[in-house]
Every structure is written in C-alpha cells, then in structure tokens.
Design a protein around this motif. Structure first.
Motif, short mmCIF file in Angstrom:
data_model
loop_
_atom_site.label_atom_id
_atom_site.label_comp_id
_atom_site.label_asym_id
_atom_site.label_seq_id
_atom_site.Cartn_x
_atom_site.Cartn_y
_atom_site.Cartn_z
N PHE A 51 -24.23 4.09 -25.81
CA PHE A 51 -24.20 5.23 -24.90
C PHE A 51 -25.19 6.30 -25.35
O PHE A 51 -25.85 6.94 -24.53
CB PHE A 51 -22.78 5.82 -24.82
N GLU A 52 -25.28 6.48 -26.66
CA GLU A 52 -26.20 7.51 -27.18
C GLU A 52 -27.65 7.14 -26.84
O GLU A 52 -28.48 8.01 -26.59
CB GLU A 52 -26.05 7.66 -28.70
N GLN A 53 -27.92 5.82 -26.85
CA GLN A 53 -29.29 5.39 -26.53
C GLN A 53 -29.58 5.48 -25.04
O GLN A 53 -30.72 5.52 -24.62
CB GLN A 53 -29.52 3.96 -27.02
N ARG A 54 -28.54 5.46 -24.24
CA ARG A 54 -28.72 5.55 -22.79
C ARG A 54 -27.88 6.70 -22.30
O ARG A 54 -26.79 6.48 -21.76
CB ARG A 54 -28.24 4.27 -22.11
N ALA A 55 -28.40 7.89 -22.49
CA ALA A 55 -27.62 9.10 -22.22
C ALA A 55 -27.12 9.14 -20.77
O ALA A 55 -26.09 9.75 -20.48
CB ALA A 55 -28.46 10.32 -22.53
N MET A 56 -27.87 8.47 -19.86
CA MET A 56 -27.52 8.59 -18.45
C MET A 56 -26.43 7.60 -18.01
O MET A 56 -25.95 7.71 -16.90
CB MET A 56 -28.76 8.38 -17.58
N ALA A 57 -26.11 6.64 -18.87
CA ALA A 57 -25.15 5.61 -18.46
C ALA A 57 -23.80 6.23 -18.11
O ALA A 57 -23.28 7.06 -18.84
CB ALA A 57 -24.99 4.58 -19.57
N ARG A 58 -23.25 5.83 -16.96
CA ARG A 58 -21.97 6.37 -16.50
C ARG A 58 -21.13 5.22 -15.96
O ARG A 58 -21.69 4.28 -15.43
CB ARG A 58 -22.19 7.40 -15.37
N PRO A 59 -19.81 5.25 -15.96
CA PRO A 59 -19.03 6.28 -16.64
C PRO A 59 -19.07 6.08 -18.14
O PRO A 59 -19.19 4.96 -18.60
CB PRO A 59 -17.62 6.02 -16.10
N ARG A 60 -18.95 7.16 -18.85
CA ARG A 60 -18.97 7.05 -20.32
C ARG A 60 -17.57 6.67 -20.79
O ARG A 60 -16.83 7.50 -21.30
CB ARG A 60 -19.43 8.38 -20.93
N THR A 61 -17.25 5.41 -20.54
CA THR A 61 -15.93 4.92 -20.91
C THR A 61 -16.08 3.63 -21.71
O THR A 61 -16.93 2.79 -21.39
CB THR A 61 -15.09 4.63 -19.64
N VAL A 62 -15.27 3.49 -22.72
CA VAL A 62 -15.20 2.24 -23.48
C VAL A 62 -13.75 1.78 -23.43
O VAL A 62 -12.83 2.58 -23.61
CB VAL A 62 -15.63 2.47 -24.95
N TRP A 63 -13.59 0.48 -23.09
CA TRP A 63 -12.23 -0.06 -23.02
C TRP A 63 -11.94 -0.89 -24.26
O TRP A 63 -12.77 -1.72 -24.66
CB TRP A 63 -12.07 -0.97 -21.80
N LEU A 64 -10.79 -0.64 -24.84
CA LEU A 64 -10.31 -1.51 -25.91
C LEU A 64 -9.06 -2.17 -25.37
O LEU A 64 -8.06 -1.51 -25.11
CB LEU A 64 -10.00 -0.69 -27.18
N ARG A 65 -9.18 -3.50 -25.14
CA ARG A 65 -8.06 -4.21 -24.51
C ARG A 65 -7.52 -5.28 -25.45
O ARG A 65 -8.26 -5.83 -26.27
CB ARG A 65 -8.52 -4.92 -23.24
N ALA A 66 -6.24 -5.57 -25.27
CA ALA A 66 -5.65 -6.72 -25.99
C ALA A 66 -4.65 -7.35 -25.05
O ALA A 66 -3.89 -6.65 -24.38
CB ALA A 66 -4.97 -6.26 -27.27
N ARG A 67 -4.71 -8.68 -24.95
CA ARG A 67 -3.71 -9.38 -24.14
C ARG A 67 -3.56 -10.80 -24.64
O ARG A 67 -4.45 -11.34 -25.31
CB ARG A 67 -4.10 -9.35 -22.66
N LEU A 68 -2.41 -11.37 -24.31
CA LEU A 68 -2.13 -12.74 -24.74
C LEU A 68 -2.76 -13.71 -23.76
O LEU A 68 -2.79 -13.47 -22.55
CB LEU A 68 -0.62 -12.98 -24.80
N HIS A 69 -3.27 -14.79 -24.31
CA HIS A 69 -3.91 -15.80 -23.46
C HIS A 69 -3.75 -17.13 -24.17
O HIS A 69 -4.39 -17.35 -25.21
CB HIS A 69 -5.39 -15.44 -23.28
#
Ligand SMILES: Nc1ncnc2c1ncn2[C@@H]1O[C@H](COP(=O)(O)OP(=O)(O)OP(=O)(O)O)[C@@H](O)[C@H]1O
Ligand SMILES: [Mg+2]
Lengths: 579, 125
Positions: free
Chosen positions: A479-497
């Motif tokens: 994100f820091e390298q691409r200041a314009m990237a939106r939305p500035r969201t990072v997902w941390l997910r965990a699920r059983l599979h």
C-alpha cells in the motif's frame, strides 16, 4: 498395436499345438496308406500268378497233346493212342478254363479269343469221339494223327500267343507291382520324413523357446542380484542414515555407516528400539501418501537431534520390511532458526520508530493525566478526580506494557520446537502487533476468523506469528508503494476447509508483479530498498509452513495479492513435543 | 489574561484529547476538542477562529500537517494566531517550520511548558 502383438503372441503359442496335430495326422495318413497299398499289392500279385498259371497250363497241355500225337504217329501202339486220348481230353478240359474261370478272365484279350477256343473245343470233341474208332480200326493211323496235329497247330499258336500276351501282361503287372512295392515305401517314407521333420522342428522350437526363457530368467536373476548389490552399495554410501527395520519385531536388520554413526554401530543397542518406537508413533502421511518422519531423538549421550526422513516398505532378504531414511537436520534447522531470528530482529529494527511512536501515545496520556491530577489535588473534590486520573494512568501503563510484551515476544529466539497451539489467538496477536502501523498508514485491518477459538494446530507458535506479521507488513508495504490503491483494507481470514485450516492475507494494493511472483518464495528476492526488506520473509514463511506439514501459495486476485496458508489441524489438543 | 483565549484541539486519541481539553479549560481557555481532522476543519470553516490550533501529526487519513495547511488557506479572520503540532514520532532533525507550524512537540508533552510557549508566542507576536 497392442492388439496386434497380442495376436502374434497368441499365434506363437498356438503354433506348437498345430505342429503336434500335423505330425499326428501325418503319422495316421502314413499308416493308412501303407496298409492299403500292402493289400492292393497282395491282391495284384495273386491275380497275376493265377491268370498266368491258367494260360501256361493250357499251353503246356497243348504241347503235351501235340507231343503225344507226334509220338503216336511214329509208333501208333495202344499205349501211345491211349496217351493221345488222355491228352486230348485234358486239353479239352483246359480250354473252357481260359475264358470261363475267374483267373482265366484276367487274361488280356480273352474275350476276342473265346470263339476261337470254342471252335477248337468242337474240333477236340470230334477228335475225342473219333479215338475209339482210331484205336480199334486197322486203317493207317499215322496220317490221321498227323492231320490232327496239323489241325491243332493253330490252337497251339493261339495258346502260345495267349501265354506270350499273359507273360507280357504279367511283366507289365510285375513292373507295376515292383513300382508299387517301391512307391508305397516312397510316399509313406516321404510322409514319415515330413512328420519326423515337423516333430524335429517342433522340438527345436520348443527347445529354443525354453532356452530363451531360461536365458531371460537368468538375466532377470542376474539383474535382481545386481540391483540388490547396487542398492546395498547405495545404502552403504548414502550420506543420510538408512536402516532396514522389522516393524513386527521392532528390530533393526541392517544399518549403513551413517546410521551407525548417528545412533549406534551395534544393532542390538536399545537406542534402536527407542528410535523405531518414536518413529512408528510419530509417522505422518504426506500429501503424496508417503510416510514422513519428523522426530526429535534424544541420544544416549544426552544430545537431542532433530531428524527428518521417510519410511517405505521394501523387500529385504526376501521379507517385507521397512526402509527408514533419516537426515539429522539439527544444523539446517538451527541455521534456519537463526535466519528467522535475524529477519525478525530486522523487522523489529524497521519497526523501532513505529514502536516508539506507539509507546509515546500512552505516555502522552499518562503525562497529561498526571498534570491534571496535580491540579485536582488543590480542589475540594480531589479524591474522586485524582482516583479517576490514576485509573486512566493504570490503563495507559497496561497499554504500554502490552506493546512492550508484543515486541519482546516477537524478538524472542525461536525454539524450533513443535507443539499444539490455538490458531486464533496467534492470528490476533499478529494482527495486534501491526495494528498501530496500520493505523499510522491509514490501512484498515479486517479480521474474519471463522474458526473455533481453541482450534489447535501443530508447530512453533512464535514462528507462525512471525509469518503472519511478515504477510501483514508486506501488504502494508504494498500500500505504501501504491499510495493511490483503494480501499486501503487488508483482510486476515481463517476458516476450516477439508480437515485443514486456511489462513489468508489479502490486500487490494495492486498485487505482485509477474517477475517477482516467479521468485517470490526464493530467499533475497525483494523489491524493497536496502534496509527496508531483506527478501527473506516469504522464503522463511515457506520453510516454517513446510515444517508444519502445510502449504503456502500466492496469487493475485481482485486487484491485490492473496497469500494463503493451508495448515493441518492438530489431531490432539494435548501438547506434544516433536522435532 | 486568557479570558478571551480559545484553543482547538485535534487528536484521534480520545483520552489524550480529553486530558488536553481538561488542562486548557482549567487554565481558563475556551476549548474545542475534535477527534478527526475533517471535523476540526469544518469547525474552523464555520468560524471557530481559535486563538490556538493544537493538532496531533497523525490523525487518521487526514494528517495534522494537512489540517494545518488547509487552515492556513482560510481567510485571515478565521485563522488561529498560533499553530502547534504534536507527534509521537521521534524527530531527529525536523523543525516546526518543516510542518508549517509555530510550535512543534514530541509526545509525551509537558503541558505547562506548552502553555508557557503558547503564551510567549502570543505575547511576542
Ligand atoms: N502483498 C504484496 N503485494 C505486492 N507485492 C508483495 C506482497 N507481498 C510480497 N510482495 C513482494 O514480494 C517480495 C518478497 O517479499 P518477502 O516478504 O519475502 O521479502 P521482503 O518483504 O522484501 O523483505 P523481508 O520480509 O525480509 O523484510 C517483496 O519485496 C514484494 O516485492
Ligand atoms: Mg516481507
């Protein structure tokens, strides 16, 4: 192609049977032919003999009669005349035999001769009738007898010719008989030869096939012996420890020098039984169905080594056994752990500013609260107000402590010991560790942890936390390298599979470029400026995840990167020590 | 002396903003507290015209420096007389003028010193 060769093979197998059948029929044919020809030959020679005999008898009788006539003409006494009478009668009796008997009918051209013979029969009858008168009469007998002799002369010629024809015919017949007697031996001989040849061919073919078979068997046996020798050679020379284990007896049958050095040179040493027990207990099934070993083994000397390897069933000296291959990876592991530690310290170094900033926040609150509390001390309601300020101070001190704890935990030297631990709190700790930096960069960290709070996995908890922190920092850096990237969201997910747990870190920061992707998990592949990234994060992540028997994959999706870890769920929540 | 003095405080750390507000109030300042730069800017646009603007450097997406810059573009009668910036970052060489402010502080701040500096600045100005 396969069908054709199959047919050929089937044909090849049918061919001895066919040869057998041919040989047998040739034998039968030869025998039948021989018998029938033998019969024909016997019949022919018999008929030839008898028909010739009849002609000869007739001719003989004629000669005897003519002789009797001529002798009587010279001396016509009673004896001579009686002899003439007897001869005439015998000759007369012979003639019908020439055409009337079975044997006579076999004479050549007998049909044409029959009227002639019958005419002579009448002549002979006349002579026989005239005999008594001739005997008793006184008339000169000599002319009469001479006349009779002359009258019978044509009969003599005829009989002679019959005899000659018969002889010629018989000669012919004999020729044929001879040729027949030669022929029957020729044809059956040829047949015999043929059947004999087929038999020989058959036997040769069989013998050749047997020889080939024998050769193939011998070659295979040689190959097996050689392979066994090679295998022993390879096992002996292999730098990793190799041992053949009898799982039923929990005994070692064979060890190579590396194994002898690693555990003990004597197969009876109790360390071997301990090693087998630990291995059989800890064996895991890999993705390819193979048996994987990852054990910590305490040698008698007290040293604990970290062993990795595999187990596979083998035939050893004709018995089903297990081949165990082990590598002492304590050193590699130590090096890996040191590298991870260095990478972690580097991350901490990079984060020092952020950490200082983070600590300054509670300190600022504390400083202000203390200043305000001082003011309250002079007021009437001081107690309550100061107590509130002190509470606030405590809260902020705890906050600062949490930050310091996080840093300390993160900077801890990894133990490299695997144990079961709860996944969710580990992910939450990693998220907490970067939370301040995310806030500083205006990035939202969205947690979607759809797994039970006590869901356990097996591995080194600190290392996994480091892996997740690196993924979150990578996303922040993107994100820091691409200041314009939106939305500035990072997902941390965990699920059983599927009996596994999926952990994903996904961002919307433009994704990973193709050339970086190609070497993403290789050490020192980085796009960050010197000092900002060593390019070790993902390569270490891969080794940590592999140690946990898991997988890590990276892909670009939805205008960002998504790194997915697939980790096996621990079977027992109880902590157990492994490699 | 500070009867007619007012201060607009902008910090996304609610506890800190609260304590700052309490301190300046106790010192006789009229205080306006905002937790986000956009809100603060709106208030300034609306004519809050405080004597002093005290903002944290990092206040969400919209940084304190941006708030200062935006405020500086306001008509003169809406502008504060003194601009103060606080930051949690350790600053090695940066100075107040690098951020376009009059006074620059690194957290944790000593409020008495800040108050003193502001007074001095106002007296000197
Ligand atoms: N989420 C992401 N988006 C875009 N590029 C990424 C992302 N994650 C990693 N990369 C790229 O992959 C490279 C390697 O990442 P890795 O974590 O291995 O090393 P690093 O971050 O450069 O250094 P280190 O982690 O050792 O501090 C990064 O330099 C970056 O170019
Ligand atoms: Mg990284």
């Amino acid at each position: 192609m396969i069908f054709l060769s199959h047919n050929l093979r089937a044909g090849w197998r049918a061919w001895p049977t066919a040869l057998c059948a041919v040989t047998f029929s040739l034998f039968v044919a030869t025998a039948l032919l021989y018998i029938s020809e033998r019969k024909e030959q016997a019949l022919l020679s018999e008929s030839v003999t008898t028909s010739g005999w009849v002609a000869y008898q007739a001719q003989l009788e004629y000669v005897k009669t003519d002789d009797a006539l001529k002798r009587a003409a010279l001396r016509p006494d009673a004896e001579a005349l009686a002899d003439v009478g007897l001869r005439l009668e015998i000759l007369r009796s012979r003639l019908p035999l020439l055409y009337g008997s079975e044997d006579g009918r076999m004479l050549p051209e007998i049909d044409a001769l029959t009227p002639v013979l019958q005419r002579f029969e009448i002549v002979l009858d006349g002579m026989i009738d005239a005999m008594p008168a001739l005997e008793s009469g006184s008339a000169p007998k000599e002319p009469i007898l001479k006349a009779w002799s002359s009258a019978l002369a044509p009969l003599g010629r005829e009989l002679q010719s019959v005899l000659m024809a018969s002889v010629a015919y018989n000669n012919n017949l004999f020729e044929r008989e001879r040729s027949l007697s030669e022929q029957p031996t020729l044809v059956p001989l040829a047949l015999l030869f043929l059947s004999g040849s087929t038999l020989i061919i058959l036997m040769l073919t069989r013998a050749r096939r047997d020889r080939e078979h024998l050769r193939a068997v011998e070659a295979a046996r040689r190959a097996v012996t050689e392979m066994e020798r090679n295998l022993r050679g390879v096992v002996q020379a292999a730098p990793s420890a190799m041992l053949v284990v009898d799982p039923a007896e929990r005994a070692v049958r064979f060890i190579n020098p590396a194994a002898a050095e690693m555990v003990h040179p004597s197969l009876d040493h109790p360390d071997w039984t301990r090693l087998i027990d630990t291995s059989l207990e800890e064996v895991q099934i890999g993705d390819d169905g193979g048996m994987i070993l990852r054990i910590a083994f305490a040698k008698s000397g007290g040293d604990v080594v970290s062993l990795r390897g595999s187990l596979c069933p083998v035939m050893w000296e004709g018995r089903p056994q297990m081949l165990m291959v082990l590598i002492d990876n304590s050193r590699t592991r130590d090096a890996d752990l040191q590298l991870i530690q260095a990478a972690k310290l580097a991350t901490l170094g990079e984060m020092a500013t952020a950490i200082a900033h983070e600590l300054n926040q509670p300190l600022a609150v504390i400083r202000m609260a203390v200043a305000n509390a001082h003011r309250h001390l002079d007021a009437a309601d001081a107690r309550e107000a100061v107590a509130a300020k002190l509470d606030r101070v405590t809260t902020q001190v705890n906050r600062a402590k949490r930050i310091i704890d996080q840093v300390r935990r993160y900077g801890r030297q990894p133990s490299g010991k695997a144990a079961t631990f709860a996944l969710r709190p580990t992910l939450e700790l990693a998220a907490g560790f970067v939370a301040e930096q995310y806030r500083a960069c205006g990035i939202r960290l969205a947690l979607q942890l759809d797994v039970p709070a006590d869901l356990a996995i097996l591995g080194d908890r600190d290392l996994l936390e480091h892996v997740i922190v690196n993924l979150l920092i990578n996303a922040r850096d993107a994100f820091e390298q691409r200041a314009m990237a939106r939305p500035r969201t990072v997902w941390l997910r965990a699920r059983l599979h599927d009996q596994k747990v999926l952990v994903e870190v996904e961002d919307m920061a433009g994704g990973i470029s193709e050339e970086v992707m190609a070497h993403l998990f290789e050490p020192f592949s980085t796009t960050k400026p010197a000092g900002a990234g060593a390019g070790l994060g993902l390569s270490l992540a891969r080794s940590v995840v592999r140690d946990m028997n898991g997988h890590i994959v990276a892909e670009n999706m939805r205008n960002g990167a998504c790194i997915t870890l697939l980790l096996p769920v621990a079977r027992t929540p109880a902590t157990r020590e492994a490699a | 002396m500070s009867e007619d003095q007012s201060i607009l405080i902008c910090d996304d750390e609610a506890d800190l903003a609260g304590e700052l507000g309490e301190f300046f109030s106790a010192c006789g300042w009229r205080t306006i507290v905002h937790l986000g730069a956009p809100d603060a800017l709106e208030a300034l646009h609306a004519g809050a015209a405080p004597t002093c603007l005290l903002t944290d450097l990092r206040v969400g997406h919209f940084s304190g420096a941006e708030l200062v810059a935006a405020t500086r573009r306001l008509p003169a009668h809406l502008q504060p007389r003194v601009y103060c910036l606080m930051t949690g970052h350790v600053l090695d060489t940066s100075e107040a003028k690098d951020f376009g402010v009059d006074l620059l502080y690194v957290k944790p701040i000593d409020p008495d010193m800040v108050l003193n500096d502001i007074q001095k600045f106002l007296d000197g100005a």
